[in-house]
Design a protein around this motif. Structure first.
Motif, PDB file in Angstrom:
ATOM      1  N   ASP A 144       0.796  -1.230   0.000  1.00 33.04           N
ATOM      2  CA  ASP A 144       0.000   0.000   0.000  1.00 33.04           C
ATOM      3  C   ASP A 144       0.827   1.277   0.000  1.00 33.04           C
ATOM      4  OD1 ASP A 144      -2.256  -1.612   0.224  1.00 33.04           O
ATOM      5  OD2 ASP A 144      -2.139  -1.620   2.418  1.00 33.04           O
ATOM      6  N   THR A 145       2.106   1.163   0.320  1.00 30.42           N
ATOM      7  CA  THR A 145       2.904   2.378   0.503  1.00 30.42           C
ATOM      8  C   THR A 145       3.098   3.132  -0.815  1.00 30.42           C
ATOM      9  OG1 THR A 145       4.115   1.084   2.154  1.00 30.42           O
ATOM     10  CG2 THR A 145       4.981   3.263   1.645  1.00 30.42           C
ATOM     11  N   ASP A 146       2.880   4.458  -0.777  1.00 23.69           N
ATOM     12  CA  ASP A 146       3.095   5.328  -1.938  1.00 23.69           C
ATOM     13  C   ASP A 146       4.537   5.292  -2.401  1.00 23.69           C
ATOM     14  OD1 ASP A 146       0.637   6.424  -2.258  1.00 23.69           O
ATOM     15  OD2 ASP A 146       1.129   8.369  -1.333  1.00 23.69           O
ATOM     16  N   GLY A 147       4.731   5.219  -3.698  1.00 24.28           N
ATOM     17  CA  GLY A 147       6.086   5.316  -4.245  1.00 24.28           C
ATOM     18  C   GLY A 147       6.749   6.636  -3.895  1.00 24.28           C
ATOM     19  N   ALA A 148       5.971   7.713  -3.893  1.00 20.39           N
ATOM     20  CA  ALA A 148       6.558   9.030  -3.612  1.00 20.39           C
ATOM     21  C   ALA A 148       7.023   9.117  -2.163  1.00 20.39           C
ATOM     22  CB  ALA A 148       5.535  10.127  -3.901  1.00 20.39           C
ATOM     23  N   ALA A 149       6.289   8.471  -1.254  1.00 19.35           N
ATOM     24  CA  ALA A 149       6.691   8.470   0.157  1.00 19.35           C
ATOM     25  C   ALA A 149       7.991   7.691   0.329  1.00 19.35           C
ATOM     26  CB  ALA A 149       5.580   7.865   1.019  1.00 19.35           C
ATOM     27  N   ILE A 150       8.080   6.548  -0.352  1.00 24.70           N
ATOM     28  CA  ILE A 150       9.322   5.761  -0.301  1.00 24.70           C
ATOM     29  C   ILE A 150      10.485   6.588  -0.836  1.00 24.70           C
ATOM     30  CG2 ILE A 150      10.490   3.681  -1.139  1.00 24.70           C
ATOM     31  CD1 ILE A 150       7.707   2.366  -1.429  1.00 24.70           C
ATOM     32  N   ALA A 151      10.264   7.259  -1.946  1.00 25.16           N
ATOM     33  CA  ALA A 151      11.334   8.057  -2.557  1.00 25.16           C
ATOM     34  C   ALA A 151      11.809   9.152  -1.605  1.00 25.16           C
ATOM     35  CB  ALA A 151      10.848   8.665  -3.875  1.00 25.16           C
ATOM     36  N   CYS A 152      10.873   9.766  -0.894  1.00 20.93           N
ATOM     37  CA  CYS A 152      11.228  10.831   0.053  1.00 20.93           C
ATOM     38  C   CYS A 152      12.114  10.290   1.166  1.00 20.93           C
ATOM     39  CB  CYS A 152       9.943  11.454   0.620  1.00 20.93           C
ATOM     40  SG  CYS A 152      10.211  12.496   2.071  1.00 20.93           S
ATOM     41  N   VAL A 153      11.728   9.138   1.734  1.00 22.52           N
ATOM     42  CA  VAL A 153      12.487   8.552   2.843  1.00 22.52           C
ATOM     43  C   VAL A 153      13.847   8.034   2.360  1.00 22.52           C
ATOM     44  CG1 VAL A 153      12.497   6.686   4.564  1.00 22.52           C
ATOM     45  CG2 VAL A 153      10.428   8.039   4.190  1.00 22.52           C
ATOM     46  N   ARG A 154      13.871   7.421   1.182  1.00 19.93           N
ATOM     47  CA  ARG A 154      15.151   6.970   0.603  1.00 19.93           C
ATOM     48  C   ARG A 154      16.093   8.154   0.424  1.00 19.93           C
ATOM     49  NH1 ARG A 154      15.147   1.635  -2.133  1.00 19.93           N
ATOM     50  NH2 ARG A 154      17.266   2.248  -2.676  1.00 19.93           N
ATOM     51  N   SER A 155      15.548   9.236  -0.059  1.00 18.49           N
ATOM     52  CA  SER A 155      16.369  10.417  -0.319  1.00 18.49           C
ATOM     53  C   SER A 155      16.950  10.973   0.981  1.00 18.49           C
ATOM     54  CB  SER A 155      15.512  11.454  -1.043  1.00 18.49           C
ATOM     55  OG  SER A 155      16.134  12.713  -0.989  1.00 18.49           O
ATOM     56  N   ALA A 156      16.124  11.002   2.028  1.00 17.56           N
ATOM     57  CA  ALA A 156      16.601  11.521   3.319  1.00 17.56           C
ATOM     58  C   ALA A 156      17.725  10.641   3.873  1.00 17.56           C
ATOM     59  CB  ALA A 156      15.446  11.600   4.318  1.00 17.56           C
ATOM     60  N   TRP A 157      17.520   9.335   3.875  1.00 17.17           N
ATOM     61  CA  TRP A 157      18.576   8.438   4.378  1.00 17.17           C
ATOM     62  C   TRP A 157      19.816   8.494   3.491  1.00 17.17           C
ATOM     63  CZ3 TRP A 157      18.830   7.135   9.105  1.00 17.17           C
ATOM     64  CH2 TRP A 157      17.697   6.816   9.851  1.00 17.17           C
ATOM     65  N   GLY A 158      19.580   8.661   2.197  1.00 21.19           N
ATOM     66  CA  GLY A 158      20.721   8.786   1.284  1.00 21.19           C
ATOM     67  C   GLY A 158      21.576   9.995   1.652  1.00 21.19           C
ATOM     68  N   LEU A 159      20.925  11.101   2.019  1.00 20.79           N
ATOM     69  CA  LEU A 159      21.662  12.304   2.419  1.00 20.79           C
ATOM     70  C   LEU A 159      22.429  12.088   3.731  1.00 20.79           C
ATOM     71  CD1 LEU A 159      18.977  14.975   1.496  1.00 20.79           C
ATOM     72  CD2 LEU A 159      21.279  14.804   0.498  1.00 20.79           C
ATOM     73  N   CYS A 160      21.983  11.117   4.533  1.00 18.23           N
ATOM     74  CA  CYS A 160      22.716  10.753   5.762  1.00 18.23           C
ATOM     75  C   CYS A 160      23.921   9.868   5.449  1.00 18.23           C
ATOM     76  CB  CYS A 160      21.795   9.996   6.729  1.00 18.23           C
ATOM     77  SG  CYS A 160      20.396  10.959   7.326  1.00 18.23           S
ATOM     78  N   GLY A 161      24.045   9.463   4.174  1.00 17.06           N
ATOM     79  CA  GLY A 161      25.182   8.615   3.787  1.00 17.06           C
ATOM     80  C   GLY A 161      24.894   7.137   3.885  1.00 17.06           C
ATOM     81  N   ALA A 162      23.629   6.769   4.148  1.00 14.74           N
ATOM     82  CA  ALA A 162      23.284   5.357   4.355  1.00 14.74           C
ATOM     83  C   ALA A 162      23.109   4.615   3.034  1.00 14.74           C
ATOM     84  CB  ALA A 162      22.002   5.249   5.176  1.00 14.74           C
ATOM     85  N   ARG A 163      23.304   3.291   3.100  1.00 14.11           N
ATOM     86  CA  ARG A 163      22.991   2.408   1.988  1.00 14.11           C
ATOM     87  C   ARG A 163      21.604   1.838   2.238  1.00 14.11           C
ATOM     88  NH1 ARG A 163      25.986  -2.176   2.337  1.00 14.11           N
ATOM     89  NH2 ARG A 163      26.566  -1.735   4.495  1.00 14.11           N
ATOM     90  N   LEU A 164      20.771   1.797   1.205  1.00 15.85           N
ATOM     91  CA  LEU A 164      19.373   1.394   1.401  1.00 15.85           C
ATOM     92  C   LEU A 164      19.064   0.023   0.838  1.00 15.85           C
ATOM     93  CD1 LEU A 164      18.340   4.944   0.708  1.00 15.85           C
ATOM     94  CD2 LEU A 164      17.161   3.669   2.499  1.00 15.85           C
ATOM     95  N   VAL A 165      18.274  -0.734   1.569  1.00 15.78           N
ATOM     96  CA  VAL A 165      17.811  -2.042   1.121  1.00 15.78           C
ATOM     97  C   VAL A 165      16.317  -2.104   1.400  1.00 15.78           C
ATOM     98  CG1 VAL A 165      17.959  -4.536   1.479  1.00 15.78           C
ATOM     99  CG2 VAL A 165      20.008  -3.129   1.700  1.00 15.78           C
TER     100      VAL A 165
END
Lengths: 292, 292
Positions: free
Chosen positions: B153-174
């Motif tokens: 059910d999760t919005d793609g745009a919401a996922i993209a926002c959270v991925r982007s924020a963690w990416g700016l923290c330098g994290a690797r996402l899975v």
């Protein structure tokens, strides 16, 4: 102590660091090394941790005033048997084995009632995850604990000689009897090693183990670091200290069954009490990054 | 991502580091913090990890574009229920809980079928032995793993926002599903923590525990480091991920029984095989001082 000649059986991390520290302290003239790996002995020579390589145990101990046995515990008896007929009248013999009751029994068999008086059983508590002379360092024992477990038969002068040598390495010395030693180290060392090996092996046997462990954080790395230790050495320790280790393993199995019971019952309070007791105890015992 | 307003529930190590990293990246204008400890919030303000303290959840989330829930997992549902009526139409909500199936279930109950689309369940894999905002650092997540477990059910745009924020923290996402997440972390994190707590508590309950542990070396300190973690947090994790943790605990109890059997039988070969498999696997998986 000022030694003309020190003989090291097993010129790896433990033996090599002992030799290096005594050399740095100016406490030894000549170090002779004996070992199974010719390559390691050649490297010890290059690093000037030892001064000569002896092929025969008998030539290694000729004129040696101090002999350190730093080989896997199961080989201690054979080394002692080989050198017993050849050591000089004043030679002191010590070892670095991680178990002590079996070493004392082996020494009694190999050395006889006279020479046993000059055998000082010892156990330096120093990291054994690394091994080989490359890892040896004159600083390894600085502020580390060395446990001596002399028997009622051990000469006071022999004990004094070994204490003095370890003291020059910067170590802190403690004496206790061999049985107590083996109980203490079954608890604080042998059980944790066995637990870490068992955990890592359990995951290693699973399909996609690598992927699974790819998600592990620093906690898992810390927890399993001791599973990087020498399998041969730990096999010997477990067998040599079987009774004390079985007692600790059974106590731990009971503790885990209790934890399992609380978990299955959803008893959050009981779990928190265990975790709190553990955390409070650990922060009393050890300094480390566990503040809140 | 460029945020006007970020709300952090729980401005400790996890929440504080997230805010600090986004500030350092210039990705957020204003951070508002909410938490149980007034002293910690005041300190977060002093350290400029947050810009204002909100007393009421409703005022914290007003106009926030991103909300991070970084509280003990058991409190997640209550926080979500409190903020649900007050978040703006475009707000994205994420969390940092160590378990995910329970968080997803809590979010479904608390947020309802519309708002659940903007909830992105997450789990940053970052050391939790330290806690509080004092330990927070903009560098905490650099090269660390962050697992997201979006639902269908999760919005793609919401996922993209959270991925982007963690990416700016330098994290690797899975990304993985919540069930798989909970199984993986039961194995590589929750079980080791439970084992370490149980071991330390067992010794803590003995007479002369302090003296006993005085003989412990670096191996014991490494092995038990995770027993310095927050008892409350780990209680919640164990209860929340009970089924997967019970499965791992039972597998480990079987592995220990097998080890016990080999030990009692004096089967040195079987023990060595376990230790060798473990050591070989660990050195394949992880770099570290386990060479020979």
């Amino acid at each position: 102590v000022k030694l003309q000649r020190l003989a090291i059986f097993g010129a790896g991390l433990i033996g090599g660091s002992f030799a290096a520290a005594l050399k740095q302290a100016g406490a030894v003239e000549h170090v002779v090394g004996v070992g199974r790996s010719r390559a390691n002995l050649e490297r010890a020579l290059e690093l000037q941790v030892i001064d000569t390589i002896a092929i025969e145990p008998r030539s290694a101990v000729r004129d040696a005033e101090l002999v350190l046995i730093a080989v896997p515990v199961q080989q201690t008896e054979q080394v002692l048997s080989e050198i017993a007929p050849h050591v000089s009248a004043s030679c002191v013999i010590t070892d670095a084995g991680s178990t002590k009751q079996d070493v004392v029994a082996a020494a009694r068999r190999a050395l006889g009632s006279s020479l046993i008086r000059r055998f000082v059983p010892g156990h330096p508590i120093a990291g054994a995850e690394r091994s080989g002379v490359e890892a040896a360092s004159a600083a390894l024992y600085r502020d580390r604990l060395v446990v001596l477990t002399p028997t009622p038969d051990t000469d006071g002068a022999a004990i004094a000689c070994v204490r003095s040598a370890w003291g020059l390495c910067g170590a802190r010395l403690v004496e206790m009897d061999a049985k107590r030693h083996d109980e203490v180290f079954a608890a604080v060392s042998h059980l944790p090693h066995a637990l870490a090996f068992a955990l890592v092996q359990m995951y290693a046997a699973r399909p996609h183990a690598e992927e699974l462990v790819g998600f592990a954080g620093a906690g898992f790395r810390d927890f399993t670091r001791i599973a990087g230790s020498s399998p041969e050495m730990w096999r010997d320790i477990c067998i040599a200290n079987r009774d004390a280790l079985l007692a600790e393993l059974d106590a731990y199995l009971s503790a885990l069954q209790a934890l399992r019971h609380h978990l299955a019952a959803g008893d959050a309070e009981a779990l928190e009490r265990i975790f709190q007791d553990a955390r409070a105890a650990r922060s009393r015992w050890l300094s480390g990054p566990s503040s809140d």
